[in-house]
Motif scaffolding. Sequence first.
Motif, PDB file in Angstrom:
ATOM      1  N   LEU A  55      39.392  -5.055  15.514  1.00  0.00           N
ATOM      2  CA  LEU A  55      40.989  -5.755  14.959  1.00  0.00           C
ATOM      3  C   LEU A  55      41.562  -5.328  15.271  1.00  0.00           C
ATOM      4  O   LEU A  55      43.299  -5.922  16.169  1.00  0.00           O
ATOM      5  N   ARG A  56      41.623  -3.641  15.565  1.00  0.00           N
ATOM      6  CA  ARG A  56      42.547  -2.892  16.109  1.00  0.00           C
ATOM      7  C   ARG A  56      43.204  -3.077  18.165  1.00  0.00           C
ATOM      8  O   ARG A  56      44.271  -3.313  18.354  1.00  0.00           O
ATOM      9  N   LYS A  57      41.830  -3.463  18.218  1.00  0.00           N
ATOM     10  CA  LYS A  57      42.063  -3.560  20.100  1.00  0.00           C
ATOM     11  C   LYS A  57      42.198  -5.141  20.148  1.00  0.00           C
ATOM     12  O   LYS A  57      43.114  -5.800  21.213  1.00  0.00           O
ATOM     13  N   LEU A  58      41.937  -6.252  19.035  1.00  0.00           N
ATOM     14  CA  LEU A  58      43.053  -7.640  18.894  1.00  0.00           C
ATOM     15  C   LEU A  58      43.905  -7.730  18.806  1.00  0.00           C
ATOM     16  O   LEU A  58      44.911  -8.737  19.475  1.00  0.00           O
ATOM     17  N   PRO A 236      33.621   0.829  23.313  1.00  0.00           N
ATOM     18  CA  PRO A 236      35.215   0.950  23.707  1.00  0.00           C
ATOM     19  C   PRO A 236      35.932   0.804  22.865  1.00  0.00           C
ATOM     20  O   PRO A 236      37.478   1.324  23.028  1.00  0.00           O
ATOM     21  N   GLU A 237      35.549   0.473  21.585  1.00  0.00           N
ATOM     22  CA  GLU A 237      36.556   0.343  20.415  1.00  0.00           C
ATOM     23  C   GLU A 237      36.500   1.346  19.096  1.00  0.00           C
ATOM     24  O   GLU A 237      36.809   1.402  18.164  1.00  0.00           O
ATOM     25  N   TRP A 277      38.965   7.760  26.000  1.00  0.00           N
ATOM     26  CA  TRP A 277      38.001   5.709  25.937  1.00  0.00           C
ATOM     27  C   TRP A 277      39.643   5.458  25.592  1.00  0.00           C
ATOM     28  O   TRP A 277      39.221   4.137  25.514  1.00  0.00           O
ATOM     29  N   ARG A 278      40.497   6.088  24.213  1.00  0.00           N
ATOM     30  CA  ARG A 278      41.554   4.784  24.264  1.00  0.00           C
ATOM     31  C   ARG A 278      42.296   3.923  24.857  1.00  0.00           C
ATOM     32  O   ARG A 278      42.443   1.968  24.879  1.00  0.00           O
ATOM     33  N   SER A 279      42.474   4.468  25.966  1.00  0.00           N
ATOM     34  CA  SER A 279      43.673   3.088  26.678  1.00  0.00           C
ATOM     35  C   SER A 279      42.504   1.983  27.295  1.00  0.00           C
ATOM     36  O   SER A 279      42.956   1.119  27.615  1.00  0.00           O
TER      37      SER A 279
END
Length: 304
Positions: A55-58, A236-237, A277-279
Amino acid sequence: MPIRIPDSLPARTTLEGENIFVMTEYRAMHQDIRPLNVLILNLMPTKIVTETQILRKLSNTPLQIQVELLQTSSYVSRHTDESHLSSFYTTFSQVKDRKFDGMIITGAPVENMEFDQVDYWPELCEIMEWSRTHVHSTLHICWGAQAGLYFHHGIQKRSLPKKLFGVYAHKVLKPSSPLFRGFDDVFFAPNSRYTEVWADDILSRPELELIATSEQAGVFAVKTQDSRRFYIMGHPEYDPDTLAKEYRRDVEKGLDIDVPANYFPDNDPSRPPIVRWRSAGQLLYTNWLNYYVYQTTPYDIREI
């Protein structure tokens, strides 16, 4: 615009604490916008952790997204409170007559089992078959990617001599792909798995494109030519401390596990990990959602 989730979902408090815009159901109902309908099939045992990560990525996009959480009915998680599952998760029988703009199928800690030995494998096959006609674009992650490649394309997973565990450099093979728009030439992503798929097997299927690989970690990203299905071998999440928790868990179990590669400074587990890897992880989810879901899904969801 934000993700739209139930007001009482635990992820809401976490995300709002990170200054992420989360829209309540009440506010969303009063906007004259058709949100993207995204279904997350969460196969991980730690469901709250995984749903929060995704959900953080979306959430970091200009789109309003209606997220629904799906669990298997043939296997019920023993690591997530039953009240959480009954409050926030649905089952396939409840959604099979509906259509969705996007779907995410997570990984699962069952890599060392043959696919047909997994308790919920028949149900997962039914869901993946259903996704062909009821989902505009599906994103498969880690074991979910290996399961999808096997089910849809007959590609076998291969056992590794030892767990692939750490943060690895990857190279984009197709820079023109919108999935990698904004990426650096080399990007990093966490991996945590005992199996892999081989590049030669991917390249032998004309309906597939191999679009990112790693010298150390092998195949990373694969898509179908029609962009309806994406297969991502890493995570990646992942949160900054996810690999650290996995490492300490395995050590406590007495497993033969190496320190995660390229993760702790000087390979010292007592030091905080370096997040590389965050970005790239955020870009991958945002680009998939924008270019392969929002830009191409029909306005009338019934036309999917």
